[in-house]
Scaffold this motif. Sequence first.
Motif, PDB file in Angstrom:
ATOM      1  N   GLU A   2     -19.502 -42.721  42.370  1.00  0.00           N
ATOM      2  CA  GLU A   2     -20.096 -43.964  41.887  1.00  0.00           C
ATOM      3  C   GLU A   2     -19.132 -44.682  40.955  1.00  0.00           C
ATOM      4  O   GLU A   2     -18.987 -45.898  41.032  1.00  0.00           O
ATOM      5  CB  GLU A   2     -21.409 -43.653  41.168  1.00  0.00           C
ATOM      6  N   SER A   5     -16.442 -46.251  43.010  1.00  0.00           N
ATOM      7  CA  SER A   5     -16.966 -47.457  43.664  1.00  0.00           C
ATOM      8  C   SER A   5     -17.025 -48.607  42.663  1.00  0.00           C
ATOM      9  O   SER A   5     -16.645 -49.739  42.971  1.00  0.00           O
ATOM     10  CB  SER A   5     -18.353 -47.173  44.241  1.00  0.00           C
ATOM     11  N   SER A   9     -15.010 -52.098  42.838  1.00  0.00           N
ATOM     12  CA  SER A   9     -15.678 -53.401  42.749  1.00  0.00           C
ATOM     13  C   SER A   9     -15.113 -54.216  41.608  1.00  0.00           C
ATOM     14  O   SER A   9     -14.885 -55.427  41.738  1.00  0.00           O
ATOM     15  CB  SER A   9     -17.182 -53.206  42.538  1.00  0.00           C
TER      16      SER A   9
END
Length: 129
Positions: A2, A5, A9
């Motif tokens: 996570e 990610s 982003s």
Amino acid sequence: AELASSLGSLDHGLERLRGEVGEETRRRQGASGEVDEKLQSLDSKLAQVCSELRNRLEARADDFERDLSDRAQATASELDTRCAAVAAEAHKCTTALGDLEARLKQAAAAGEEGRAAARDAAAAAARAQ
């Protein structure tokens, strides 16, 4: 995963912003040098903030990974301890069962000897009559 990610982003968003700042800088080439300098300064500051954020996220990801590893090792150690205790208890039970089996065999042998002695005594009594 996570955190990775989120980092991806963030990188994507920051690169997009840098691209927009660069595009705006090129568009305003005809503007005064002061505006260009401010845009370049903002671009530099944005790059610095991106770098700091990336470093913080990577540090947090490393901390998280270390914490998970420590927890996994502690759990494995606890399971090893519990398994050793179960194995020791199983060994005690096996030993106790072996002792019981030996006693049963002895009792069966003694019972057989008693029956044989009773038969012999009954035969001797029958002969004596």
